[in-house]
Structures are given as C-alpha cells and as structure tokens.
Scaffold this active site. Structure first.
Site, PDB file in Angstrom:
ATOM      1  N   TYR A   1       0.799  -1.221   0.000  1.00 39.07           N
ATOM      2  CA  TYR A   1       0.000   0.000   0.000  1.00 39.07           C
ATOM      3  C   TYR A   1       0.832   1.271   0.000  1.00 39.07           C
ATOM      4  O   TYR A   1       0.309   2.358  -0.220  1.00 39.07           O
ATOM      5  CB  TYR A   1      -0.979  -0.004   1.175  1.00 39.07           C
ATOM      6  CG  TYR A   1      -0.460   0.598   2.449  1.00 39.07           C
ATOM      7  CD1 TYR A   1      -0.859   1.872   2.837  1.00 39.07           C
ATOM      8  CD2 TYR A   1       0.433  -0.098   3.255  1.00 39.07           C
ATOM      9  CE1 TYR A   1      -0.376   2.435   4.000  1.00 39.07           C
ATOM     10  CE2 TYR A   1       0.911   0.451   4.412  1.00 39.07           C
ATOM     11  CZ  TYR A   1       0.511   1.721   4.783  1.00 39.07           C
ATOM     12  OH  TYR A   1       0.998   2.279   5.930  1.00 39.07           O
ATOM     13  N   LYS A   2       2.148   1.149   0.230  1.00 36.70           N
ATOM     14  CA  LYS A   2       2.940   2.359   0.318  1.00 36.70           C
ATOM     15  C   LYS A   2       4.131   2.249  -0.621  1.00 36.70           C
ATOM     16  O   LYS A   2       4.011   2.320  -1.820  1.00 36.70           O
ATOM     17  CB  LYS A   2       3.386   2.534   1.768  1.00 36.70           C
ATOM     18  CG  LYS A   2       3.576   3.978   2.151  1.00 36.70           C
ATOM     19  CD  LYS A   2       3.501   4.221   3.645  1.00 36.70           C
ATOM     20  CE  LYS A   2       4.693   3.721   4.408  1.00 36.70           C
ATOM     21  NZ  LYS A   2       4.741   4.194   5.784  1.00 36.70           N
TER      22      LYS A   2
ATOM     23  N   GLY B   1      -2.462   7.244  15.242  1.00 34.79           N
ATOM     24  CA  GLY B   1      -2.488   8.672  14.906  1.00 34.79           C
ATOM     25  C   GLY B   1      -3.802   8.974  14.195  1.00 34.79           C
ATOM     26  O   GLY B   1      -4.343   8.099  13.502  1.00 34.79           O
ATOM     27  N   ASP B   2      -4.306  10.200  14.339  1.00 28.89           N
ATOM     28  CA  ASP B   2      -5.634  10.478  13.765  1.00 28.89           C
ATOM     29  C   ASP B   2      -5.597  10.683  12.245  1.00 28.89           C
ATOM     30  O   ASP B   2      -6.617  10.954  11.627  1.00 28.89           O
ATOM     31  CB  ASP B   2      -6.288  11.678  14.463  1.00 28.89           C
ATOM     32  CG  ASP B   2      -5.464  12.946  14.332  1.00 28.89           C
ATOM     33  OD1 ASP B   2      -4.417  12.907  13.632  1.00 28.89           O
ATOM     34  OD2 ASP B   2      -5.860  13.972  14.914  1.00 28.89           O
ATOM     35  N   ASP B   3      -4.427  10.525  11.637  1.00 28.63           N
ATOM     36  CA  ASP B   3      -4.331  10.707  10.183  1.00 28.63           C
ATOM     37  C   ASP B   3      -5.085   9.653   9.400  1.00 28.63           C
ATOM     38  O   ASP B   3      -5.428   9.850   8.242  1.00 28.63           O
ATOM     39  CB  ASP B   3      -2.857  10.665   9.753  1.00 28.63           C
ATOM     40  CG  ASP B   3      -2.173   9.392  10.190  1.00 28.63           C
ATOM     41  OD1 ASP B   3      -2.289   9.048  11.384  1.00 28.63           O
ATOM     42  OD2 ASP B   3      -1.535   8.724   9.357  1.00 28.63           O
TER      43      ASP B   3
ATOM     44  N   ASP C   1       3.352  -1.707 -34.229  1.00 29.12           N
ATOM     45  CA  ASP C   1       4.209  -2.348 -33.222  1.00 29.12           C
ATOM     46  C   ASP C   1       5.193  -3.292 -33.927  1.00 29.12           C
ATOM     47  O   ASP C   1       5.073  -4.518 -33.849  1.00 29.12           O
ATOM     48  CB  ASP C   1       3.285  -3.112 -32.246  1.00 29.12           C
ATOM     49  CG  ASP C   1       4.042  -3.803 -31.131  1.00 29.12           C
ATOM     50  OD1 ASP C   1       5.210  -3.444 -30.876  1.00 29.12           O
ATOM     51  OD2 ASP C   1       3.452  -4.718 -30.522  1.00 29.12           O
TER      52      ASP C   1
HETATM   53  C1  SPV Z   1       3.150  -5.505 -25.538  1.00 29.79           C
HETATM   54  O1  SPV Z   1       2.408  -5.095 -24.646  1.00 29.79           O
HETATM   55  O2  SPV Z   1       3.656  -4.779 -26.377  1.00 29.79           O
HETATM   56  C2  SPV Z   1       3.465  -6.936 -25.613  1.00 29.79           C
HETATM   57  C3  SPV Z   1       2.474  -7.912 -25.161  1.00 29.79           C
HETATM   58  O3  SPV Z   1       4.517  -7.271 -26.128  1.00 29.79           O
HETATM   59  S1  SPV Z   1       1.526  -8.332 -26.538  1.00 29.79           S
HETATM   60  O4  SPV Z   1       0.958  -7.127 -27.098  1.00 29.79           O
HETATM   61  O5  SPV Z   1       0.518  -9.271 -26.107  1.00 29.79           O
HETATM   62  O6  SPV Z   1       2.432  -8.959 -27.530  1.00 29.79           O
HETATM   63 MG    MG Z   2       5.434  -5.764 -27.224  1.00 27.57          MG
END
Ligand code: SPV
Ligand code: MG
Length: 431
Positions: A43-44, A90-92, A203
């Site tokens: 949590y921190k 603490g009251d925080d 990509d």
């Molecule tokens: C990305 O997030 O670019 C990855 C995972 O390589 S995937 O898109 O599933 O290939």
């Molecule tokens: Mg990728």
C-alpha cells in the site's frame, strides 16, 4: 493494568513516533505490531529497512513491552489474537487509504468492549520526501533493485501498462480497499504495443530505442514504482548489450526480450502475420551476452518465449524456456493468445518440475477471466496487464471527437470528461 496495541508501518522513526509511543505506554502494557515488508509494499512503498531490523528498532524503545508481527494492513487477525483493551493510532487514518481499516478496527473493538484512542498525527516531512518522485530514493541505484526485492517478498506481482507520464501517475497512485488492506500495482510495464500506438505507429520495432528511452524517462520523472521495459526482440546482440546498460543507468528494473528475429509483429496476431522464431542457441547467446554486459547486480533480463503464440507446441516452449534460464535469464515470460489459461497452466506445472524458483511472467490479455490469484496459484510470479489503459482511453476519446462533430459543441461530451478543477489540480505546480 490495561493492554494496549499499536501498529507501525514506518521505517523512519521521528520524534512524533516516540511521542505517540510514550503516550500509548502511559495507557497500559504496550504491544507494538510491526507490519511485514509485503504488507507495507502493498500500500505504500518498499520499506528501506527490512522487517527483522525494524523489529529490533522498536524493541529498543522505552515503554514497549513486546513487539509482534502484523501480517496485513487489516488488524482483524491480530486483534482476534491479542484482544487488547485499547488500540492506539495517529488520527491521520480517519481519511485516505486507511479509512476502511480504521472502520474495521472500530467495529471489531465494539464486539468485545475495546477502545480506540487516537492522538494527533505528527506530519513527517522526511516520509513525504522519500515518497516523492524526485527524492534520492528514486535515483536509479535505489529504484532499479526494487523489482527484484519485491519478487523475493511477494509470491506474485501485479503490473499495469504505462505509456507516458500521465498513465505512469495513474498506476503510481491507483489503490483500492480490499479485505485485509489496500491494494496497489507493484510495477509498470512499458508495452511496445502501447508506446507505438500512442505515437500512431505500428508495433514492429519502428519506434526506435532512442524514442523508447524517452518514454522511459518521461515516466521515471514522475513516478517511483519499478519499471519493466518491453524490449521487443532486443535487436542485434551487439546493440542489445549497449542498450541494456542505458536502461540500467536510468534505473529500469528489468527488460523482457522475445525470441523472434526479422520483422517483429505483435504476438496477438499469432500466425496471421509472418513471424520467425530465433534459434534456441542464438537467443540463449543474446541472453548470456546481456547478463555479461550488465553492470549492476539487481537489473534483470527476462526471456520471452513465443512458441505457444506461433503454435510450436508445449515441448518446444519448455525446452526453450529451460535453455533460456540456463543461459542466465532472470525469469521467463510465457505468452499465449488462447482464450483460456489452460496451456499457460500446463506450461507452468511442467516448467516448475525443473525450475521451481525461476520467476514466470504471464500476460493474460486474451485469457482475461483468470484472476491474478488464480494465475499465482498455478505458479505465476508476475502478471502483466499489458495494454489496458490505452485501450480503455481510446474509445472514450473517439466518442468525444464524434459527438463534438455531431453537435457542433462539446456540451454532450462533457459528462464523460473530468472537470476543469480536476484537471487543474491533478498535477499541482511545486511552490
Ligand atoms: C506488448 O504489450 O507490447 C506486448 C504484449 O509485447 S503483446 O501485445 O501481447 O504482444
Ligand atoms: Mg510488445
């Protein structure tokens, strides 16, 4: 004499803490709880001083009768065990992430006539300074190793995609109350798909390392959580060994590279787009060269296996991942584009027969009904939600653009927008 209980998650003791401990000790026999590293990291931030040392620290304070370990942010189990007459805090915690924990404590104390005593909280400028993105602790040498340490204390890490400063801030700050405490993300994934898409590019490793590294820097500047970079194929080995040292210097915790060669296409295209897997030997050599080139002990290189994506079979995936681990990979990522996690579960079961401790990374984009808890129970150590901030933002933006065109004004789009005061206060200027 009454029994008194209070719990600490801090690793930086200041006069305010000593003061509240002494006031609590005056109320009765004082037991101090110390939160586990895992509970604090949840949590921190990752604690600077490990549990055993923090226990010794608290034991040495006057007025402390004994120190016990509290395993969760929730007091439920420890109060059931100790049944103290008084809980001090603490009251925080009346507001913020711990408000739910406080409500639960009050409810539980009522069941047996216990009492909650809250003293005014003393603000610690030091604590704030340590958590700030520009603090010394977020310098590369401190930040880099945190992923490795988290892997040692938590069975499975939850990781979300980021692709710019804003998404970094969202992942940095997002928390939800869950039974037992508060949950936040452990680390961030800089996806090649999202980094490219955000730039309007496919990509295919078209967005080069210089640009990818700029994205890394943009995110690092405003966040503190560990970063895992999607390194695509890693490029040529001769380039990879230079690029990974840049990542190390910046404070990135890990890079994941995939065993493909030639024009890389996104894995989720599967066999639709022509993709070629690297040979086991060549890819193992790339991993080994990377491990040899890295300068720090804590930077990690994960080997991503595309055998299931490219329908090469389970045995091929297992052979490859075992070879990559032997070549020095700090962990393996097994990717799948099936709609159920069955093949990933089979992989993990069989891989664990030979590699019980090698971290396994999974990316459940297509088998998204599987929860992190289920994936962890089958052996996963890192679960990456790889593209969901970008994918959820896109339809909202398209709708806003279309409605503005349709109505010739933005009134209709307003209900989906954050308010002006929200955007103006989201990122305050430093005075
Ligand atoms: C990305 O997030 O670019 C990855 C995972 O390589 S995937 O898109 O599933 O290939
Ligand atoms: Mg990728």
């Amino acid at each position: 004499m009454k029994t008194v209980y209070m719990c600490f998650s801090t690793d930086i003791l200041h006069s305010g803490h000593i003061d509240i401990i002494q006031r609590a000790a005056k109320l009765g026999e004082l037991t101090l709880g110390v939160l586990t590293d895992e509970a604090i990291a949840n949590y921190k931030r990752y604690p600077l001083i490990p549990l055993a040392e923090r226990i010794r620290l608290f034991e040495s304070i006057n007025g402390v009768k004994r120190v016990v370990v509290q395993k969760t942010l929730s007091y439920r189990d420890i109060l059931t065990e100790l049944k103290p007459d008084i809980v001090v805090h603490g009251d925080d915690w009346k507001s913020g992430v711990q408000a739910g924990v406080r409500a639960e404590v009050i409810q539980q104390l009522q069941t047996y006539g216990g009492e909650l005593v809250e003293f005014p909280y003393t603000h610690s400028a030091m604590e704030d300074a340590l958590s700030a993105p520009d603090s010394r602790l977020n310098m590369p040498e401190f930040r880099r190793g945190r992923l490795k340490r988290l892997l040692q204390i938590k069975p499975c890490l939850s990781v979300m995609e980021v692709h710019n400063g804003l998404t970094g801030l969202i992942v940095e700050k997002a928390t939800v109350n869950v039974p037992g405490g508060v949950r936040g993300f452990d680390a961030m994934w800089i996806s090649s798909l999202c980094d490219s898409t955000a730039k309007g590019k496919p990509d295919i490793e078209l967005v080069d390392w210089t640009s990818r590294i700029q994205t890394v820097e943009e995110i690092m500047e405003v966040t503190t959580k560990p970063l895992i970079l999607d390194g695509d194929t890693g490029g040529q080995t001769e380039h990879f060994v230079y690029n990974l040292r840049t990542l190390e210097r910046l404070g990135v915790s890990a890079v994941i590279i995939e065993d493909k060669v030639g024009l890389k296409r996104n894995s989720l295209l599967g066999t639709e787009g022509k993709q070629t897997q690297d040979s086991v030997r060549a890819f193992s050599q790339k991993i080994s060269a990377g491990k040899k080139a890295q300068r720090s002990k804590d930077f990690m290189i994960f080997a991503r296996c595309e055998s299931l994506i490219l329908e090469q079979g389970m045995d091929d995936a297992l052979t490859r991942c075992r070879a990559y681990a032997c070549a020095g990979a700090d962990g393996v990522m097994i990717h799948s584009r099936r709609s159920t996690p069955d093949e990933v579960y089979e992989f993990m079961r069989r891989f664990r027969e030979t590699n019980p401790a090698t971290p396994i990374v999974v990316v459940p984009t297509t088998y998204n009904a599987a929860t992190e808890a289920e994936l962890a129970a089958h052996g996963a150590n890192i679960v990456i939600h790889a593209n969901h901030l970008l994918r959820s933002a896109f339809p909202a933006m398209v709708k806003t653009a279309e409605q503005t065109l349709q109505y010739g004004r933005t009134l209709e789009a307003e209900e989906r927008c954050m308010t002006l005061s929200q955007i103006l206060s989201l990122i305050p200027t430093e005075d």
